[in-house]
Design an enzyme around this catalytic site. Structure first.
Site, short mmCIF file in Angstrom:
data_model
loop_
_atom_site.label_atom_id
_atom_site.label_comp_id
_atom_site.label_asym_id
_atom_site.label_seq_id
_atom_site.Cartn_x
_atom_site.Cartn_y
_atom_site.Cartn_z
N GLU A 98 -9.76 13.21 6.26
CA GLU A 98 -8.18 13.63 5.77
C GLU A 98 -7.75 12.53 5.33
O GLU A 98 -8.03 11.21 5.17
CB GLU A 98 -7.97 13.57 7.28
CG GLU A 98 -6.24 14.16 8.29
CD GLU A 98 -5.32 15.49 7.31
OE1 GLU A 98 -6.16 15.38 6.25
OE2 GLU A 98 -5.59 15.90 8.12
N ASP A 99 -6.42 12.90 4.65
CA ASP A 99 -5.21 12.08 3.96
C ASP A 99 -4.35 11.04 4.45
O ASP A 99 -4.87 9.94 3.96
CB ASP A 99 -4.64 12.08 2.77
CG ASP A 99 -3.44 13.57 2.96
OD1 ASP A 99 -3.75 13.80 4.84
OD2 ASP A 99 -2.86 14.08 3.03
N ASP A 102 -0.56 11.28 10.67
CA ASP A 102 0.97 10.59 11.11
C ASP A 102 1.49 11.30 12.14
O ASP A 102 0.90 10.99 13.18
CB ASP A 102 1.82 11.46 9.66
CG ASP A 102 3.35 11.93 9.86
OD1 ASP A 102 3.53 10.65 10.21
OD2 ASP A 102 4.01 12.04 9.45
N PHE A 151 7.25 7.50 4.11
CA PHE A 151 6.98 8.49 3.51
C PHE A 151 6.04 7.90 1.53
O PHE A 151 6.32 7.21 0.71
CB PHE A 151 7.62 9.68 2.90
CG PHE A 151 7.03 11.17 2.72
CD1 PHE A 151 6.19 11.75 3.78
CD2 PHE A 151 6.84 11.46 1.42
CE1 PHE A 151 5.67 12.74 2.86
CE2 PHE A 151 6.07 12.50 1.00
CZ PHE A 151 5.57 13.26 2.28
N ASP A 158 1.28 13.97 -1.43
CA ASP A 158 1.80 14.74 -1.96
C ASP A 158 3.22 14.54 -1.68
O ASP A 158 3.47 14.30 -0.56
CB ASP A 158 1.37 15.95 -2.42
CG ASP A 158 1.86 17.26 -1.30
OD1 ASP A 158 0.67 16.60 0.29
OD2 ASP A 158 2.24 17.58 -0.41
N ARG A 164 0.44 13.40 -6.92
CA ARG A 164 -0.92 13.18 -6.01
C ARG A 164 -2.40 12.34 -6.99
O ARG A 164 -3.13 12.19 -5.99
CB ARG A 164 -1.76 15.11 -5.79
CG ARG A 164 -1.32 16.37 -5.19
CD ARG A 164 -2.91 17.03 -4.60
NE ARG A 164 -1.50 18.37 -3.96
CZ ARG A 164 -1.85 17.65 -2.27
NH1 ARG A 164 -2.17 16.97 -1.49
NH2 ARG A 164 -0.48 19.40 -1.54
#
Ligand code: IMP
Ligand code: MG
Length: 180
Positions: A98-99, A102, A151, A158, A164
């Site tokens: 996963e990126d 959060d 962020f 993205d 990206r």
């Protein structure tokens, strides 16, 4: 540096070193055992491409797409399934790539769904983790970097599908998402 970035948080060199380290650790942990890498589209594509090439062993690659509603910098907690896996995971070792974690809401939903399919084991490997924002109890098995509550974009991450392709992970200027 891209004009919409305020600063670089993690450089491409730091990412490459960490990805190589993760690859060594994962190769050791799965020694002699095949695993299915579930790449969470689209954010994890670039991380997965680099990470999986550092794995010494048998890997089968599949992908899944889930999304929180809307183009926002906040997770809504409402998760949509956009694309399911091609492979059955029953009785197999699975690792979700996963990126970022959060709030954890997206991954929590995904993990519960995948566990209902009875994998032999299920681990998660996000590139980034923002522990200060967590709303549900999820601790990654492997993790690239813990980051503060900012962020970030780049290396797959993205804002509204942009940035990206940036090779470093950077903090977006507030103006860039206000006009987005
Ligand atoms: P969560 O459900 O709040 O854990 O959010 C997970 C998803 O939100 C990630 O898979 C990302 O797509 C997105 N996300 C969360 N934080 C960031 C960020 O800092 N930059 C880009 N995307 C983010
Ligand atoms: Mg995203």
């Amino acid at each position: 540096m891209h004009q919409d970035l305020e600063s670089i948080l993690i450089t491409r060199e730091e990412i490459a070193a960490k990805v190589a380290e993760l690859g060594r650790q994962i190769s050791r942990d799965y020694e002699g055992e095949e695993f299915l890498a579930v790449v969470v589209l689209k954010g994890a594509i670039i991380f997965a491409a680099d990470l999986l090439r550092q794995i010494d062993g048998n890997v089968v690659m599949d992908s899944i797409a889930v999304s929180s509603y809307g183009a926002s910098t906040q997770s809504s907690g409402v998760v949509r399934f956009l694309k399911d896996l091609d492979e059955s995971i029953e009785g197999r070792h699975v690792m979700v790539v996963e990126d970022i974690i959060d709030t954890g809401l997206t991954l929590k939903y995904l993990i519960e769904n995948l566990l209902s399919r009875k994998p032999k084991s299920l681990k998660i490997c996000p590139l980034l983790d923002k522990p200060s924002r967590r709303q549900v109890d999820i601790v990654p098995d492997y993790c690239g970097f813990q980051i503060p509550d900012r962020f970030v974009v780049g290396y797959g991450l993205d804002f509204a599908q942009r940035y990206r392709q940036l090779p470093d992970v950077g903090v977006l200027k507030p103006e860039a998402y206000q006009q987005g």
